[in-house]
Scaffold this motif. Structure first.
Motif, PDB file in Angstrom:
ATOM      1  N   GLY A   1       9.529  -2.569  26.865  1.00 54.34           N
ATOM      2  CA  GLY A   1       9.119  -1.168  26.820  1.00 54.34           C
ATOM      3  C   GLY A   1       8.534  -0.772  25.470  1.00 54.34           C
ATOM      4  O   GLY A   1       8.563  -1.545  24.507  1.00 54.34           O
ATOM      5  N   PRO A   2       7.989   0.448  25.385  1.00 54.08           N
ATOM      6  CA  PRO A   2       7.371   0.909  24.127  1.00 54.08           C
ATOM      7  C   PRO A   2       8.317   0.884  22.935  1.00 54.08           C
ATOM      8  O   PRO A   2       7.891   0.640  21.810  1.00 54.08           O
ATOM      9  CB  PRO A   2       6.930   2.343  24.462  1.00 54.08           C
ATOM     10  CG  PRO A   2       6.796   2.364  25.939  1.00 54.08           C
ATOM     11  CD  PRO A   2       7.847   1.440  26.459  1.00 54.08           C
ATOM     12  N   ASP A   3       9.607   1.142  23.182  1.00 46.33           N
ATOM     13  CA  ASP A   3      10.551   1.196  22.071  1.00 46.33           C
ATOM     14  C   ASP A   3      10.861  -0.175  21.497  1.00 46.33           C
ATOM     15  O   ASP A   3      11.543  -0.279  20.474  1.00 46.33           O
ATOM     16  CB  ASP A   3      11.839   1.891  22.514  1.00 46.33           C
ATOM     17  CG  ASP A   3      11.614   3.359  22.835  1.00 46.33           C
ATOM     18  OD1 ASP A   3      10.638   3.933  22.312  1.00 46.33           O
ATOM     19  OD2 ASP A   3      12.383   3.929  23.623  1.00 46.33           O
ATOM     20  N   ARG A   4      10.393  -1.233  22.155  1.00 50.69           N
ATOM     21  CA  ARG A   4      10.538  -2.578  21.587  1.00 50.69           C
ATOM     22  C   ARG A   4       9.645  -2.701  20.349  1.00 50.69           C
ATOM     23  O   ARG A   4       9.903  -3.521  19.469  1.00 50.69           O
ATOM     24  CB  ARG A   4      10.153  -3.612  22.642  1.00 50.69           C
ATOM     25  CG  ARG A   4      10.259  -5.059  22.194  1.00 50.69           C
ATOM     26  CD  ARG A   4      11.693  -5.532  22.154  1.00 50.69           C
ATOM     27  NE  ARG A   4      11.770  -6.925  21.761  1.00 50.69           N
ATOM     28  CZ  ARG A   4      11.712  -7.956  22.603  1.00 50.69           C
ATOM     29  NH1 ARG A   4      11.571  -7.722  23.901  1.00 50.69           N
ATOM     30  NH2 ARG A   4      11.823  -9.187  22.174  1.00 50.69           N
ATOM     31  N   LEU A   5       8.606  -1.863  20.291  1.00 48.18           N
ATOM     32  CA  LEU A   5       7.688  -1.868  19.150  1.00 48.18           C
ATOM     33  C   LEU A   5       8.203  -0.874  18.114  1.00 48.18           C
ATOM     34  O   LEU A   5       7.565   0.142  17.810  1.00 48.18           O
ATOM     35  CB  LEU A   5       6.271  -1.516  19.614  1.00 48.18           C
ATOM     36  CG  LEU A   5       5.767  -2.311  20.835  1.00 48.18           C
ATOM     37  CD1 LEU A   5       4.400  -1.830  21.262  1.00 48.18           C
ATOM     38  CD2 LEU A   5       5.752  -3.811  20.544  1.00 48.18           C
ATOM     39  N   ALA A   6       9.370  -1.167  17.575  1.00 46.81           N
ATOM     40  CA  ALA A   6      10.126  -0.196  16.781  1.00 46.81           C
ATOM     41  C   ALA A   6       9.445   0.203  15.481  1.00 46.81           C
ATOM     42  O   ALA A   6       9.681   1.295  14.975  1.00 46.81           O
ATOM     43  CB  ALA A   6      11.520  -0.755  16.469  1.00 46.81           C
ATOM     44  N   LEU A   7       8.598  -0.660  14.928  1.00 42.32           N
ATOM     45  CA  LEU A   7       7.982  -0.365  13.642  1.00 42.32           C
ATOM     46  C   LEU A   7       6.635   0.333  13.770  1.00 42.32           C
ATOM     47  O   LEU A   7       6.011   0.666  12.767  1.00 42.32           O
ATOM     48  CB  LEU A   7       7.807  -1.654  12.832  1.00 42.32           C
ATOM     49  CG  LEU A   7       9.102  -2.405  12.493  1.00 42.32           C
ATOM     50  CD1 LEU A   7       8.808  -3.632  11.657  1.00 42.32           C
ATOM     51  CD2 LEU A   7      10.082  -1.489  11.767  1.00 42.32           C
ATOM     52  N   ALA A   8       6.205   0.564  14.998  1.00 47.90           N
ATOM     53  CA  ALA A   8       4.975   1.324  15.206  1.00 47.90           C
ATOM     54  C   ALA A   8       5.243   2.794  14.948  1.00 47.90           C
ATOM     55  O   ALA A   8       6.378   3.268  15.044  1.00 47.90           O
ATOM     56  CB  ALA A   8       4.469   1.128  16.631  1.00 47.90           C
TER      57      ALA A   8
ATOM     58  N   LEU B   1      10.685   4.232  14.871  1.00 44.56           N
ATOM     59  CA  LEU B   1      11.974   4.210  15.563  1.00 44.56           C
ATOM     60  C   LEU B   1      13.069   3.712  14.629  1.00 44.56           C
ATOM     61  O   LEU B   1      14.189   4.254  14.615  1.00 44.56           O
ATOM     62  CB  LEU B   1      11.886   3.307  16.801  1.00 44.56           C
ATOM     63  CG  LEU B   1      13.205   2.970  17.489  1.00 44.56           C
ATOM     64  CD1 LEU B   1      13.931   4.225  17.961  1.00 44.56           C
ATOM     65  CD2 LEU B   1      12.972   2.023  18.666  1.00 44.56           C
ATOM     66  N   THR B   2      12.762   2.693  13.838  1.00 45.05           N
ATOM     67  CA  THR B   2      13.766   2.132  12.936  1.00 45.05           C
ATOM     68  C   THR B   2      14.273   3.180  11.943  1.00 45.05           C
ATOM     69  O   THR B   2      15.476   3.313  11.708  1.00 45.05           O
ATOM     70  CB  THR B   2      13.188   0.926  12.184  1.00 45.05           C
ATOM     71  OG1 THR B   2      12.836  -0.091  13.123  1.00 45.05           O
ATOM     72  CG2 THR B   2      14.193   0.363  11.193  1.00 45.05           C
ATOM     73  N   ARG B   3      13.357   3.908  11.356  1.00 42.93           N
ATOM     74  CA  ARG B   3      13.748   4.940  10.389  1.00 42.93           C
ATOM     75  C   ARG B   3      14.536   6.056  11.069  1.00 42.93           C
ATOM     76  O   ARG B   3      15.542   6.535  10.545  1.00 42.93           O
ATOM     77  CB  ARG B   3      12.504   5.511   9.723  1.00 42.93           C
ATOM     78  CG  ARG B   3      12.818   6.542   8.643  1.00 42.93           C
ATOM     79  CD  ARG B   3      11.556   7.130   8.077  1.00 42.93           C
ATOM     80  NE  ARG B   3      11.853   8.240   7.188  1.00 42.93           N
ATOM     81  CZ  ARG B   3      10.987   9.170   6.849  1.00 42.93           C
ATOM     82  NH1 ARG B   3       9.757   9.123   7.331  1.00 42.93           N
ATOM     83  NH2 ARG B   3      11.328  10.146   6.048  1.00 42.93           N
ATOM     84  N   PHE B   4      14.095   6.471  12.243  1.00 42.99           N
ATOM     85  CA  PHE B   4      14.775   7.520  13.007  1.00 42.99           C
ATOM     86  C   PHE B   4      16.200   7.089  13.351  1.00 42.99           C
ATOM     87  O   PHE B   4      17.165   7.846  13.184  1.00 42.99           O
ATOM     88  CB  PHE B   4      13.967   7.809  14.272  1.00 42.99           C
ATOM     89  CG  PHE B   4      14.457   8.970  15.085  1.00 42.99           C
ATOM     90  CD1 PHE B   4      15.318   9.933  14.557  1.00 42.99           C
ATOM     91  CD2 PHE B   4      14.041   9.121  16.400  1.00 42.99           C
ATOM     92  CE1 PHE B   4      15.758  11.008  15.323  1.00 42.99           C
ATOM     93  CE2 PHE B   4      14.469  10.181  17.172  1.00 42.99           C
ATOM     94  CZ  PHE B   4      15.336  11.126  16.624  1.00 42.99           C
ATOM     95  N   ALA B   5      16.349   5.847  13.810  1.00 47.39           N
ATOM     96  CA  ALA B   5      17.670   5.346  14.183  1.00 47.39           C
ATOM     97  C   ALA B   5      18.578   5.233  12.960  1.00 47.39           C
ATOM     98  O   ALA B   5      19.776   5.531  13.033  1.00 47.39           O
ATOM     99  CB  ALA B   5      17.536   3.990  14.875  1.00 47.39           C
ATOM    100  N   ARG B   6      17.999   4.811  11.841  1.00 45.17           N
ATOM    101  CA  ARG B   6      18.800   4.679  10.623  1.00 45.17           C
ATOM    102  C   ARG B   6      19.331   6.046  10.188  1.00 45.17           C
ATOM    103  O   ARG B   6      20.484   6.169   9.790  1.00 45.17           O
ATOM    104  CB  ARG B   6      17.962   4.047   9.516  1.00 45.17           C
ATOM    105  CG  ARG B   6      18.767   3.695   8.270  1.00 45.17           C
ATOM    106  CD  ARG B   6      17.910   3.033   7.217  1.00 45.17           C
ATOM    107  NE  ARG B   6      17.373   1.769   7.677  1.00 45.17           N
ATOM    108  CZ  ARG B   6      16.085   1.506   7.801  1.00 45.17           C
ATOM    109  NH1 ARG B   6      15.192   2.434   7.496  1.00 45.17           N
ATOM    110  NH2 ARG B   6      15.675   0.333   8.218  1.00 45.17           N
ATOM    111  N   ARG B   7      18.488   7.064  10.250  1.00 40.95           N
ATOM    112  CA  ARG B   7      18.936   8.416   9.911  1.00 40.95           C
ATOM    113  C   ARG B   7      20.006   8.911  10.881  1.00 40.95           C
ATOM    114  O   ARG B   7      20.896   9.678  10.500  1.00 40.95           O
ATOM    115  CB  ARG B   7      17.747   9.388   9.930  1.00 40.95           C
ATOM    116  CG  ARG B   7      16.753   9.167   8.803  1.00 40.95           C
ATOM    117  CD  ARG B   7      17.350   9.538   7.455  1.00 40.95           C
ATOM    118  NE  ARG B   7      16.337   9.472   6.399  1.00 40.95           N
ATOM    119  CZ  ARG B   7      15.634  10.516   5.978  1.00 40.95           C
ATOM    120  NH1 ARG B   7      15.829  11.706   6.526  1.00 40.95           N
ATOM    121  NH2 ARG B   7      14.734  10.365   5.032  1.00 40.95           N
ATOM    122  N   SER B   8      19.924   8.455  12.126  1.00 39.43           N
ATOM    123  CA  SER B   8      20.902   8.879  13.136  1.00 39.43           C
ATOM    124  C   SER B   8      22.180   8.058  13.072  1.00 39.43           C
ATOM    125  O   SER B   8      23.167   8.377  13.749  1.00 39.43           O
ATOM    126  CB  SER B   8      20.282   8.765  14.534  1.00 39.43           C
ATOM    127  OG  SER B   8      19.110   9.545  14.632  1.00 39.43           O
ATOM    128  N   GLY B   9      22.180   6.975  12.291  1.00 38.00           N
ATOM    129  CA  GLY B   9      23.375   6.164  12.102  1.00 38.00           C
ATOM    130  C   GLY B   9      23.688   5.220  13.237  1.00 38.00           C
ATOM    131  O   GLY B   9      24.846   4.833  13.431  1.00 38.00           O
TER     132      GLY B   9
END
Length: 336
Positions: A139-146, A253-261
């Motif tokens: 899925g699109p979220d597999r491309l986390a660094l885009a 996505l990576t940055r967003f997830a990191r901020r969300s913990g």
């Protein structure tokens, strides 16, 4: 003969696409590099094919026959780099380079089997075609660094790349069969029309890239969202708004997830479960809500608003705003 202009025109198209990727913005450095190598290889390959079949220059046949086994790995690395960190990608690049080098060496052995070299090329494309399918299935979220606004577009572009890879396998095997049957003129004609088809496809992709669209929001859900997922999504949305993350067009996505913990995958699953959309669409919804508020409560010009809420281009902002609210920003402001 039609192959004379077409092969070199195709090389020019690949050169232009490669330069646009290398000097463009929005992709991670490793991804830009891999795609740049991919288009450079295609450019050289098309030029060598033109020299061989248009002018009868056979001095570079060995190079022309071996380059394809490097093309598929570079294409895969370009997309894979959108979902992996730099350290793991460098290690992966070494593995894929070794695989391509082994296939190249295998081509140098004088194996008296018809279609031996073409079989090795087909094997390379088949292996990486399957790997690209597996990457697409995530899925699109597999491309986390885009960038969050580009994940959906890149996911669709990946599907197009997969189709081209398997079409290339079929075309190459057809051409090899024609040479085996002592039909070089027919093979040259097939190469010519295949090159023409590549030009049309490349130009279509360029237009597609210029008009990248974010998929429409899904309105149906198969199951009720999990309570923990709902809490995570609520928290993620608060972080987006309170920390102004949605305003950053370069957010991933990576940055967003990191901020969300939480890990990337956990956030992606939660948003899909609760909101029925991928992370890119979820962030865009927040941006559109804030844009609607600014249009209603302030006198800021629309061009400034689309930049403030994190949209990279004015056209994408207008398109998504109309999809979400049914009106262009200016008309929405007048009605409000």
């Amino acid at each position: 003969m039609i192959s004379i202009p077409v092969s070199f025109l195709l090389a020019a198209v690949f050169l232009g696409l490669g330069l646009s990727v290398l000097f463009g913005r929005g992709l991670p450095r490793l991804s830009r590099t891999a795609f740049g190598v991919f288009f450079a290889l295609l450019c050289v390959e098309a030029g060598l094919v033109g020299l061989r079949f248009a002018y009868g220059v056979n001095d570079f046949v060995v190079l022309q026959r071996s380059l394809p086994v490097w093309i598929a790995p570079s294409l895969y690395m370009g997309f894979a780099a959108l979902g992996s960190r730099e350290t793991s990608m460098l290690q992966s690049a070494i593995r894929h380079g070794v695989f391509a080098a082994l296939l190249t060496l295998a081509m140098l052995f004088p194996i008296p089997v018809p279609g031996y070299v073409d079989g090795l090329i087909a094997l390379s494309f088949l292996v990486y075609g399957v790997m690209l399918v597996r990457l697409w299935a995530g899925g699109p979220d597999r491309l986390a660094l885009a960038l969050t606004g580009q994940a959906g577009f890149l996911h669709r572009l990946l599907a197009i790349a997969i189709a081209i890879v398997f079409a290339t396998i079929a075309t190459d095997l057809w051409i090899a069969l024609l040479f085996t049957m002592q039909m070089p003129e027919t093979a040259s004609l097939v190469i010519s029309y295949a090159s023409l088809a590549f030009i049309v496809t490349a130009l279509a992709i360029a237009v597609f890239a210029a008009r990248q669209r974010v998929p429409r929001r899904k309105t149906e859900k198969k199951t009720l969202p999990d309570a923990d997922n709902k809490a995570l999504v609520d928290k993620a949305k608060r972080i987006l708004v309170e920390q102004d993350l949605y305003k950053d067009p370069a957010m991933t996505l990576t940055r967003f997830a990191r901020r969300s913990g939480v890990p990337d995958r956990d956030l992606s699953i939660a948003i899909n479960d609760v909101a029925g959309v991928n992370v890119s669409q979820f962030v865009n919804e927040v941006r559109l809500e804030e844009a609607a508020r600014l249009l209603t409560d302030t006198e800021k010009p629309v061009t400034r608003i689309h930049e403030e809420v994190g949209f990279l281009t004015r056209s994408n902002f207008y398109r998504e705003f109309r999809r979400r609210f049914g009106d262009a920003p200016g008309a929405f402001r007048k009605k409000a």
